[in-house]
Design a protein around this motif. Sequence first.
Motif, PDB file in Angstrom:
ATOM      1  N   GLN A  40       0.679  -1.162   0.037  1.00 57.34           N
ATOM      2  CA  GLN A  40       0.108   0.129   0.007  1.00 57.34           C
ATOM      3  C   GLN A  40       0.782   1.199  -0.174  1.00 57.34           C
ATOM      4  OE1 GLN A  40      -3.330   0.095   2.649  1.00 57.34           O
ATOM      5  NE2 GLN A  40      -2.616  -1.928   3.392  1.00 57.34           N
ATOM      6  N   GLY A  41       2.086   0.970   0.182  1.00 59.40           N
ATOM      7  CA  GLY A  41       2.964   2.273   0.259  1.00 59.40           C
ATOM      8  C   GLY A  41       2.702   3.253   1.453  1.00 59.40           C
ATOM      9  N   VAL A 215       5.317  16.685  -1.598  1.00 62.79           N
ATOM     10  CA  VAL A 215       5.695  15.199  -1.497  1.00 62.79           C
ATOM     11  C   VAL A 215       6.939  14.999  -0.609  1.00 62.79           C
ATOM     12  CG1 VAL A 215       4.543  14.612  -3.646  1.00 62.79           C
ATOM     13  CG2 VAL A 215       6.781  15.555  -3.546  1.00 62.79           C
ATOM     14  N   TYR A 220       3.753  13.199   4.187  1.00 61.11           N
ATOM     15  CA  TYR A 220       2.824  13.280   2.930  1.00 61.11           C
ATOM     16  C   TYR A 220       1.800  11.978   2.513  1.00 61.11           C
ATOM     17  CZ  TYR A 220       1.376  13.813  -1.924  1.00 61.11           C
ATOM     18  OH  TYR A 220       0.673  13.797  -3.202  1.00 61.11           O
ATOM     19  N   PHE A 221       2.338  10.744   3.077  1.00 59.71           N
ATOM     20  CA  PHE A 221       1.591   9.857   2.944  1.00 59.71           C
ATOM     21  C   PHE A 221       0.110  10.135   3.719  1.00 59.71           C
ATOM     22  CE2 PHE A 221      -0.294   6.289   5.371  1.00 59.71           C
ATOM     23  CZ  PHE A 221      -1.076   5.618   4.428  1.00 59.71           C
ATOM     24  N   ARG A 228      -8.050  11.488   0.867  1.00 60.60           N
ATOM     25  CA  ARG A 228      -8.839  10.618   0.410  1.00 60.60           C
ATOM     26  C   ARG A 228     -10.058   9.916   1.165  1.00 60.60           C
ATOM     27  NH1 ARG A 228      -4.680   6.528  -1.906  1.00 60.60           N
ATOM     28  NH2 ARG A 228      -4.971   5.730   0.177  1.00 60.60           N
ATOM     29  N   GLN A 233     -10.128  17.711  -1.643  1.00 62.32           N
ATOM     30  CA  GLN A 233      -8.901  17.756  -2.255  1.00 62.32           C
ATOM     31  C   GLN A 233      -7.708  18.142  -1.533  1.00 62.32           C
ATOM     32  OE1 GLN A 233     -10.430  21.280  -4.847  1.00 62.32           O
ATOM     33  NE2 GLN A 233     -10.208  20.012  -6.738  1.00 62.32           N
ATOM     34  N   LEU A 234      -6.540  17.589  -2.022  1.00 60.49           N
ATOM     35  CA  LEU A 234      -5.318  17.836  -1.411  1.00 60.49           C
ATOM     36  C   LEU A 234      -4.456  19.001  -2.062  1.00 60.49           C
ATOM     37  CD1 LEU A 234      -3.105  16.653   0.439  1.00 60.49           C
ATOM     38  CD2 LEU A 234      -2.351  15.033  -1.302  1.00 60.49           C
ATOM     39  N   VAL A 235      -4.236  19.877  -1.489  1.00 56.70           N
ATOM     40  CA  VAL A 235      -3.681  21.113  -2.266  1.00 56.70           C
ATOM     41  C   VAL A 235      -2.474  21.455  -1.541  1.00 56.70           C
ATOM     42  CG1 VAL A 235      -6.178  22.088  -2.799  1.00 56.70           C
ATOM     43  CG2 VAL A 235      -4.729  22.803  -0.683  1.00 56.70           C
ATOM     44  N   GLU A 236      -1.611  22.219  -2.419  1.00 55.66           N
ATOM     45  CA  GLU A 236      -0.399  22.698  -2.051  1.00 55.66           C
ATOM     46  C   GLU A 236      -0.620  24.109  -2.190  1.00 55.66           C
ATOM     47  OE1 GLU A 236       3.139  21.181  -4.276  1.00 55.66           O
ATOM     48  OE2 GLU A 236       2.447  19.407  -4.128  1.00 55.66           O
TER      49      GLU A 236
ATOM     50  N   LEU B   2      -7.983  20.258  -9.717  1.00 54.87           N
ATOM     51  CA  LEU B   2      -6.866  21.387  -9.503  1.00 54.87           C
ATOM     52  C   LEU B   2      -6.013  21.085 -10.870  1.00 54.87           C
ATOM     53  CD1 LEU B   2      -5.401  20.533  -5.961  1.00 54.87           C
ATOM     54  CD2 LEU B   2      -6.860  22.434  -6.715  1.00 54.87           C
ATOM     55  N   ARG B   4      -2.802  21.850 -11.140  1.00 57.16           N
ATOM     56  CA  ARG B   4      -1.515  21.302 -10.642  1.00 57.16           C
ATOM     57  C   ARG B   4      -1.700  19.669 -10.830  1.00 57.16           C
ATOM     58  NH1 ARG B   4       0.030  18.755  -6.180  1.00 57.16           N
ATOM     59  NH2 ARG B   4      -2.007  19.613  -5.044  1.00 57.16           N
ATOM     60  N   ARG B  93       3.332  10.408  -7.588  1.00 52.40           N
ATOM     61  CA  ARG B  93       3.367  10.491  -6.114  1.00 52.40           C
ATOM     62  C   ARG B  93       2.802  11.843  -5.744  1.00 52.40           C
ATOM     63  NH1 ARG B  93       7.613  11.615  -1.854  1.00 52.40           N
ATOM     64  NH2 ARG B  93       6.595  10.476  -0.038  1.00 52.40           N
ATOM     65  N   ARG B  96      -1.176  10.807  -6.000  1.00 44.16           N
ATOM     66  CA  ARG B  96      -1.485   9.598  -5.651  1.00 44.16           C
ATOM     67  C   ARG B  96      -2.807   9.117  -5.355  1.00 44.16           C
ATOM     68  NH1 ARG B  96       1.977   6.304  -1.268  1.00 44.16           N
ATOM     69  NH2 ARG B  96       0.053   5.080  -1.419  1.00 44.16           N
ATOM     70  N   GLU B  97      -3.498  10.368  -5.002  1.00 41.77           N
ATOM     71  CA  GLU B  97      -4.981  10.023  -4.465  1.00 41.77           C
ATOM     72  C   GLU B  97      -6.036   9.862  -5.746  1.00 41.77           C
ATOM     73  OE1 GLU B  97      -3.591  12.944  -4.268  1.00 41.77           O
ATOM     74  OE2 GLU B  97      -5.118  14.546  -4.341  1.00 41.77           O
TER      75      GLU B  97
END
Lengths: 476, 339
Positions: A40-41, A215, A220-221, A228, A233-236, B2, B4, B93, B96-97
């Motif tokens: 699963q990393g 990352v 980060y994982f 999820r 949303q996962l944003v930077e 997004l 990005r 990476r 990943r989601e």
Amino acid sequence: MYIQGLPRPHYQGLHQTLSALGADELRRRQAAADMSFLHQGITFTVYGDQRGTEKIFPYDVLPRLIPANEWDTIQRGLAQRLIALNLFLKDVYHEGRVFDEGIVPRELIWSCKHFRREMRGVNVPRDVYVTVCGSDLIRMPDGRFAVLEDNLRVPSGVSYMLANRQVMKRVFPAVFKSAGIQPIDHYAQSLLTALRALARPDIADPHIVLLTPGVFNSAYFEHAFLARQMGIQLVEGRDLLVHEGVVYCRTTEGLRRVDVIYRRIDDDFVDPVVFRRDSQLGVPGLFAAIRMGNVAVANAVGNGVADDKAVYAYVPRLIRFYLKQDPILPNIDTYLMEEADSRAFVLDRLHEMVVKAVGESGGYGMLIGPHATTEQREEFRKRIIADPRNYIAQPTISLSHAPCFINGSLESRHVDLRVYVICSGSVDKVVICPGGLTRVALKKGSLVVNSSQGGGSKDTWVLSPGHDRESIGGAL
Amino acid sequence: MLSRVADSLYWMSRYLERAGHTASVLSLQLQVALDQSPSAAMAGWLRLLTSLRVELPGEAMTDTTAALRLVGFDQNSPASIVSCVAAARFNARQVREQISGEMWEQINRLYIWISNEDLDTLATRNPQELFDRVQTTAHLFQGLSDGTMSRGQGWHFMQLGRAIERACNVSSLLAAHFAWLDQAPTATPTAEDYTEWAGLLRGSAAYEAYCKLNSAELRPERIVEFLLLNPDFPHAIRFNLQVINDTLQALEHEAAGVKIRHRAASGSGPQIGEARKIVGRSLASLSFSDLHEIMQKGLTSVVLDVRKSCEDVHFAVSRQYISYPIDFSVLTPTSLTPA
């Protein structure tokens, strides 16, 4: 787990079953668990490693059990604590009653590395400064749990709590049927509910995002995992922009307004206009948007004053002051190096004390007296004298032990317990997921459980009432 | 989605395609060189570097291992296979989601294998193993995307990346191998020429498909016709321009469903976007040309036009979806005061 060589009562069933299972079978199951994590990393990044290696968080197959009555105490104690800490943070950044009435010295707070004067007078949605708190507990020699520290800024590790349980269910499926283990899968849902509650009430369907440093961050994982699980949303930082006090994210369909940010970056990096100028991780103008109340950010900026290791010593007094109650969970005795008497006392006994830098976390900036060399102790002596405000000392507490399956046999290792506490939309509404992350010091005799320094973890089972004794057994 | 994230999906797909393509042509070059004289083999290596758009090493190349390292095994060379795999994995990476766990696992596994290998030893002893693994992973990844990913925007951006990369790669291959057709179209082929052309076709996984259509008779103009104009073969340029066109159309349809308020002027409705105009023109000029017309225009100029179109499409897509200018005058927040 053991009292004078015999298993504690709530472990007896598990103990018998494990003995019946045998080392070979246990080894097979440990291998199955390891493979599951690898595929699963589920990894974290080790800093200071040239290649930025990602490693599996070491995992022990033997679960830790917490009986219902003990959990009840933990739960009530942590809720009480978080309520008081939220009230304290509001007080620090607004009225300052706690100073006026002489409970906490003003200088202690204002000299704190994580005090953010920019937050003074800023209203925080629902007065909730801490939405997610990770509290570290240890079991004292007398068997009671005590709080070692609170993490009120960006506590991490909850993804391992959830992943550990998923893997455990795959490896020991049968035991879950009858054992009365309280489920924890609803954590992400609870967190989402708490975040949603921070949005302005006139927004029907708030847009919630998780802000990650990216990352290269060690967690980060976890950020990707939680995003999820919550379906957000996962944003930077570079995905966001602020225009006239409103936060937007840049999508392929144009700009979209952001209402709530669950941020996993430190205060210093949130907004380069206000805090660290060289930060590439944050969003210019974000703090202005927070001040204007156009975006809710959890956890709030400036929470570090309340988990400072010197302020920690005052938490029992804060509980009495704000709630007029006695603390349910005790603190560890803590000596403030700023106080001359305590300093003299500790400097005489450095070989039996743990010394911690107040603004550090993750097991860095720490001296464990009994395990340190003479040079290391002298080094800390100099540092304490040079900057007493920056250090506290605690008696060396022998963390309690739990059995671990190491190199094919059962061995005893030191453990602590991190519990995740959520404040859900109003200060007095606290939700605690019945479980936690038991961290293990995998090196024999070591007292350091941090993942960055060779720690591992194990699944933590909170038993339902009525399942405390000899319940886990049979078909493990 | 997004911007990005769309960008990362696009580049993940491009880099993996590039790694697979480079592995394929390198693998063929190593085999073809066995049947060639040293001078022909050296010419082959130079042609390969040209076709991969890699700067030739400064000093005259005396042995071929330098070239093999440059485009295969050198982690410091951005054009190498191992660098492309690392770049693809880095982008994966980031998202990943967004991609399925199975897809992530394939690319991660290849990356971990490469990280654990001694690349210098591998390059001298058994370079073929890297090529095989990269090609297998590229194919598995493609199959897994087909089987496990929803056909949303993310999927379209991946398709776009792969098709653009393929069209560019095949254009460069044709330019490197057949530029001479523009000067001396009647030169008599030698046995070594046949070896080279068979290698070219195999390098694009096109040998068998070509033979089915044209028998095993290898003639330069037929090869050009096949790799440039065939509408059905997945490595042919025209096929990929069609994919780019269809993908852009799908993206425009999706965007049309969403009200685009904040974006500056370019295309405020389901109009044909800049990117699709570019690829549409390029596609039409290939679809309605025959080989004779292509040769009259000059093969080199035709394939250079294709490459230019692909580059223009790349930047137009970026302007439309990724780093578009923002028209702040239309941003009207509902309220600026605290609730």
